[in-house]
Scaffold this active site. Structure first.
Site, mmCIF file in Angstrom:
data_model
loop_
_atom_site.group_PDB
_atom_site.id
_atom_site.type_symbol
_atom_site.label_atom_id
_atom_site.label_comp_id
_atom_site.label_asym_id
_atom_site.label_seq_id
_atom_site.Cartn_x
_atom_site.Cartn_y
_atom_site.Cartn_z
ATOM 1 N N CYS A 71 1.065 -1.014 -0.311
ATOM 2 C CA CYS A 71 -0.400 -0.102 -0.116
ATOM 3 C C CYS A 71 0.744 0.874 0.329
ATOM 4 O O CYS A 71 1.094 1.739 0.869
ATOM 5 C CB CYS A 71 -0.740 0.317 1.590
ATOM 6 S SG CYS A 71 -1.641 1.302 1.661
ATOM 7 N N CYS A 125 -0.430 3.934 2.127
ATOM 8 C CA CYS A 125 0.357 4.049 3.479
ATOM 9 C C CYS A 125 1.446 4.457 4.093
ATOM 10 O O CYS A 125 1.492 4.903 5.025
ATOM 11 C CB CYS A 125 -0.188 2.322 4.023
ATOM 12 S SG CYS A 125 -1.736 1.736 3.095
ATOM 13 N N ASP A 126 1.593 3.584 3.000
ATOM 14 C CA ASP A 126 4.231 3.507 3.971
ATOM 15 C C ASP A 126 4.787 4.475 3.008
ATOM 16 O O ASP A 126 5.557 4.612 3.091
ATOM 17 C CB ASP A 126 3.956 2.177 3.292
ATOM 18 C CG ASP A 126 3.727 0.846 4.586
ATOM 19 O OD1 ASP A 126 2.978 2.013 5.188
ATOM 20 O OD2 ASP A 126 3.551 -0.171 4.075
#
Ligand code: NDP
Length: 313
Positions: free
Chosen positions: A137, A140-141
């Protein structure tokens, strides 16, 4: 064994399921929530969550899911750490069976079973996804790799979107496409091609992700020439698709051709009356914790409205 009957049964324990539980409990529906075999869902394998509103300093995924769980429990949700393995939505009430083969009846069912990222299956991928360096992701990261070179595997819309997102953070994004063409929509392909810092490696597969305690490089192999190349990177993003966890519903619920549950426009209603779907099980587009929580809320409100309309509450 007598058959239990509940007004509202929730299947799944990610942000969608727990949000539905908070709303359903507060509306006095006495919901029962079955967590499934991975309580907390995909966020349990995420490290820091920095894009969920209300956590100004960020929060790690498991902590956030613990908070969700406590909030649902506080309002009286009956949380059960078991899987639902079978359903029968042919009539009313709806019937579900647990893994210990207990039959349960429910007037409304909220499906919040989520989706699982697909992985390549390499040992090194597993090692670094547990410890950082490999992710499924970018939203997200990606931030953790700001200023560093990264790779994205996949040639679909998700991979294109992830590569474009990362190209605004990272000096170079290497995209590994296993064929000589991408599956992504033309518009997304054009965007990728127009980004100078995205390098597409055609006919390329991952041989190994290299590094001792952190990712330092990847070795890729050209599947036409068998030539192997090592490329230094710090982050490795796998974007080869997600699989919605909807197999047990397919006999009754209308799914799209990938397996996502189809819901009515601006609603979480499925094709079966009294069955609602929220979160990643019905969302191939956004797949964020905050959007999952939003649709979880919608499901609970729609379940409450439905129970009122049919005279159960
Ligand atoms: P897709 O199934 O569309 O694409 C998966 C990609 O990963 C393909 O290029 C596939 O290659 C590749 N792949 C699969 N397995 C491997 C493997 N083992 N090794 C290397 N590569 C592999 O999944 P997406 O998640 O990209 O998209 C899912 C759906 O969601 C699609 O319908 C998409 O259009 C939609 N979507 C739409 C978006 C938007 O409109 N903005 C954004 C994101 C998704 P191959 O082609 O060779 O099979």
């Amino acid at each position: 064994m007598s058959i239990q009957h509940h007004k509202c049964l929730i299947i799944g324990s990610g942000p969608a399921g727990y949000t539905a539980a908070v709303y359903a409990s507060r509306a006095n529906l006495s919901p029962v929530l079955y967590t499934g075999k991975e309580p907390g869902g995909q966020l349990m394998i995420t490290t820091d969550v920095e894009n969920y509103p209300g956590y100004p300093d960020g929060v790690n995924g498991p902590q956030m899911m613990d908070d969700f769980q406590k909030q649902a429990a506080r309002f009286g949700t009956d949380i059960r750490y078991e899987m639902i393995t079978k359903v029968d939505f042919s009539g009313k009430p709806h019937k579900v069976w647990t893994e210990s083969d207990e039959e349960i009846h429910a007037d409304t069912v909220i499906i919040a079973t989520g989706a699982s990222a697909k992985w390549l299956g390499l040992e090194s991928e597993k090692k670094f996804s547990d410890n950082g360096g490999v992710s499924a992701c970018a939203v997200c990261d990606g931030f953790f790799y700001k200023g560093m070179d990264v790779a994205v595997v996949g040639g679909g819309d998700t991979a294109a979107e992830e590569a474009l997102y990362l190209s605004n953070l990272c000096p170079t994004v290497h995209m590994l496409v296993r064929r000589d063409e991408m599956r992504a929509s033309q518009i997304m392909q054009n965007r990728v091609k127009n980004k100078e810092n995205i390098i597409v490696h055609w006919n390329s597969e991952t041989d190994e992700i290299l590094g001792d305690t952190e990712v330092e490089a990847m070795r890729i192999v050209n599947n036409k020439t068998n030539e192997k190349t090592e490329i230094p990177i710090k982050g490795f993003f796998v974007a080869i698709g997600h699989k919605p966890n909807t197999g047990i519903f397919k006999e009754w619920i209308t799914l799209d051709d990938v397996g996502y549950i189809k819901t009515a426009a601006d609603s979480t209603k499925t094709n079966v009356e009294g069955v609602f779907a929220c979160g990643d099980a019905q969302d191939s587009m956004y797949r964020q914790a905050v959007t999952a929580a939003g649709t979880g809320c919608m499901s609970a409100l729609e379940a409450e409205r439905y129970l009122g309309e049919v005279g159960i509450i």
